[in-house]
Design a protein around this motif. Sequence first.
Motif, PDB file in Angstrom:
ATOM      1  N   ALA A   4       0.825  -1.207   0.000  1.00 53.28           N
ATOM      2  CA  ALA A   4       0.000   0.000   0.000  1.00 53.28           C
ATOM      3  C   ALA A   4       0.861   1.261   0.000  1.00 53.28           C
ATOM      4  O   ALA A   4       0.594   2.205  -0.755  1.00 53.28           O
ATOM      5  CB  ALA A   4      -0.925  -0.008   1.219  1.00 53.28           C
ATOM      6  N   LEU A   5       1.891   1.291   0.830  1.00 52.72           N
ATOM      7  CA  LEU A   5       2.769   2.461   0.878  1.00 52.72           C
ATOM      8  C   LEU A   5       3.532   2.639  -0.427  1.00 52.72           C
ATOM      9  O   LEU A   5       3.698   3.764  -0.913  1.00 52.72           O
ATOM     10  CB  LEU A   5       3.760   2.323   2.032  1.00 52.72           C
ATOM     11  N   TYR A   6       4.012   1.545  -0.983  1.00 54.79           N
ATOM     12  CA  TYR A   6       4.735   1.597  -2.253  1.00 54.79           C
ATOM     13  C   TYR A   6       3.857   2.231  -3.336  1.00 54.79           C
ATOM     14  O   TYR A   6       4.282   3.139  -4.059  1.00 54.79           O
ATOM     15  CB  TYR A   6       5.158   0.191  -2.658  1.00 54.79           C
ATOM     16  N   ILE A   7       2.624   1.770  -3.439  1.00 53.45           N
ATOM     17  CA  ILE A   7       1.693   2.304  -4.441  1.00 53.45           C
ATOM     18  C   ILE A   7       1.396   3.773  -4.164  1.00 53.45           C
ATOM     19  O   ILE A   7       1.386   4.599  -5.079  1.00 53.45           O
ATOM     20  CB  ILE A   7       0.380   1.480  -4.440  1.00 53.45           C
ATOM     21  N   PHE A   8       1.162   4.101  -2.897  1.00 52.94           N
ATOM     22  CA  PHE A   8       0.841   5.476  -2.509  1.00 52.94           C
ATOM     23  C   PHE A   8       1.965   6.440  -2.891  1.00 52.94           C
ATOM     24  O   PHE A   8       1.717   7.518  -3.449  1.00 52.94           O
ATOM     25  CB  PHE A   8       0.582   5.529  -1.007  1.00 52.94           C
TER      26      PHE A   8
ATOM     27  N   LEU B 162      -8.960   3.970   7.901  1.00 49.02           N
ATOM     28  CA  LEU B 162      -7.608   3.551   8.270  1.00 49.02           C
ATOM     29  C   LEU B 162      -7.534   3.102   9.724  1.00 49.02           C
ATOM     30  O   LEU B 162      -6.753   2.205  10.063  1.00 49.02           O
ATOM     31  CB  LEU B 162      -6.618   4.687   8.012  1.00 49.02           C
ATOM     32  N   GLU B 163      -8.348   3.712  10.591  1.00 51.04           N
ATOM     33  CA  GLU B 163      -8.405   3.280  11.986  1.00 51.04           C
ATOM     34  C   GLU B 163      -9.218   1.989  12.127  1.00 51.04           C
ATOM     35  O   GLU B 163      -8.856   1.094  12.891  1.00 51.04           O
ATOM     36  CB  GLU B 163      -9.028   4.382  12.855  1.00 51.04           C
TER      37      GLU B 163
ATOM     38  N   PHE C  54      -5.160   0.790   0.840  1.00 51.54           N
ATOM     39  CA  PHE C  54      -4.932  -0.083   1.986  1.00 51.54           C
ATOM     40  C   PHE C  54      -5.952  -1.224   2.029  1.00 51.54           C
ATOM     41  O   PHE C  54      -5.594  -2.380   2.287  1.00 51.54           O
ATOM     42  CB  PHE C  54      -4.990   0.722   3.289  1.00 51.54           C
ATOM     43  N   ALA C  55      -7.214  -0.914   1.773  1.00 53.86           N
ATOM     44  CA  ALA C  55      -8.252  -1.940   1.797  1.00 53.86           C
ATOM     45  C   ALA C  55      -7.992  -3.001   0.735  1.00 53.86           C
ATOM     46  O   ALA C  55      -8.079  -4.207   1.008  1.00 53.86           O
ATOM     47  CB  ALA C  55      -9.623  -1.306   1.585  1.00 53.86           C
TER      48      ALA C  55
ATOM     49  N   ILE D 248      -7.292  -7.041   1.191  1.00 52.16           N
ATOM     50  CA  ILE D 248      -8.264  -7.988   0.644  1.00 52.16           C
ATOM     51  C   ILE D 248      -7.636  -8.882  -0.420  1.00 52.16           C
ATOM     52  O   ILE D 248      -8.098 -10.010  -0.646  1.00 52.16           O
ATOM     53  CB  ILE D 248      -9.490  -7.204   0.109  1.00 52.16           C
ATOM     54  N   GLU D 249      -6.567  -8.441  -1.032  1.00 48.54           N
ATOM     55  CA  GLU D 249      -5.844  -9.283  -1.996  1.00 48.54           C
ATOM     56  C   GLU D 249      -5.122 -10.436  -1.308  1.00 48.54           C
ATOM     57  O   GLU D 249      -4.939 -11.512  -1.892  1.00 48.54           O
ATOM     58  CB  GLU D 249      -4.798  -8.447  -2.745  1.00 48.54           C
ATOM     59  N   GLN D 250      -4.703 -10.247  -0.064  1.00 49.62           N
ATOM     60  CA  GLN D 250      -3.805 -11.191   0.603  1.00 49.62           C
ATOM     61  C   GLN D 250      -4.314 -12.636   0.645  1.00 49.62           C
ATOM     62  O   GLN D 250      -3.531 -13.559   0.405  1.00 49.62           O
ATOM     63  CB  GLN D 250      -3.495 -10.698   2.019  1.00 49.62           C
TER      64      GLN D 250
END
Length: 226
Positions: free
Chosen positions: A16-20, A100-101, A170-171, A175-177
């Motif tokens: 998520a951070l990489y994409i962001f 996010l929380e 992030f979601a 959900i991919e995992q």
Amino acid sequence: MTLKLYFDFLSQPSRALYIFLKINKIPFEACQVALRKGVHLTEEFQKDFNRFQRVPFIHDGQFRLAESVAIVRYVSTKHSLDNNWYPKNPQEQAQVDEYLEWQHHNTRAFCAMYFQKKWLIPILTGKPTDPDQLQKYEDNMDSCLHTVETIWLANGPYITGNRISVADIFAACEIEQPRAAGYDPTEGRPVLKAWLERVRKECSPYYEEAHTVLNKLAAQGGKAKL
């Protein structure tokens, strides 16, 4: 000095951070950490890289920061990002933060736990998870995915409404995992499936890049080895 992102593509918040960072054109040095080799478990790693011995984390010169959501907020403030990914408008930002929380004890917790119990832990230990216990983990995850589809996606095409944000990144990564464990989170969930396809498209090509490893595991139907 260039921001350094330390990550492993098998880590959901790492992706998520990489994409962001990529999608917001924030310059950074990509530093991959091979968790499967245990490099993060050494005293040297704890002293010189991250005291919590987890990924993702960043080094920005002498400044060090762990926790993916904290990193999103730090980067967004430092680089004055004023767009839909992490909006400055107080109400819009609060809606992103709300998800996010929420995710820590929901999307992240249930999808990650199923992945670990179904695929990761049996590979590391050589022992399968008890079927009855595994069913409970799957039931919890199913309930969570139902909530995402019927509550978070009830009022628009994205998590917070009409505009995509970092909450969707992030979601989606969480959900991919379970796909790496042979579970299709979109099966029987048309709203969730359409949303996930939108996120993949909106975040292309960085989304595909970040999910290369997971997609290879998923293609083997949960039978891949580390």
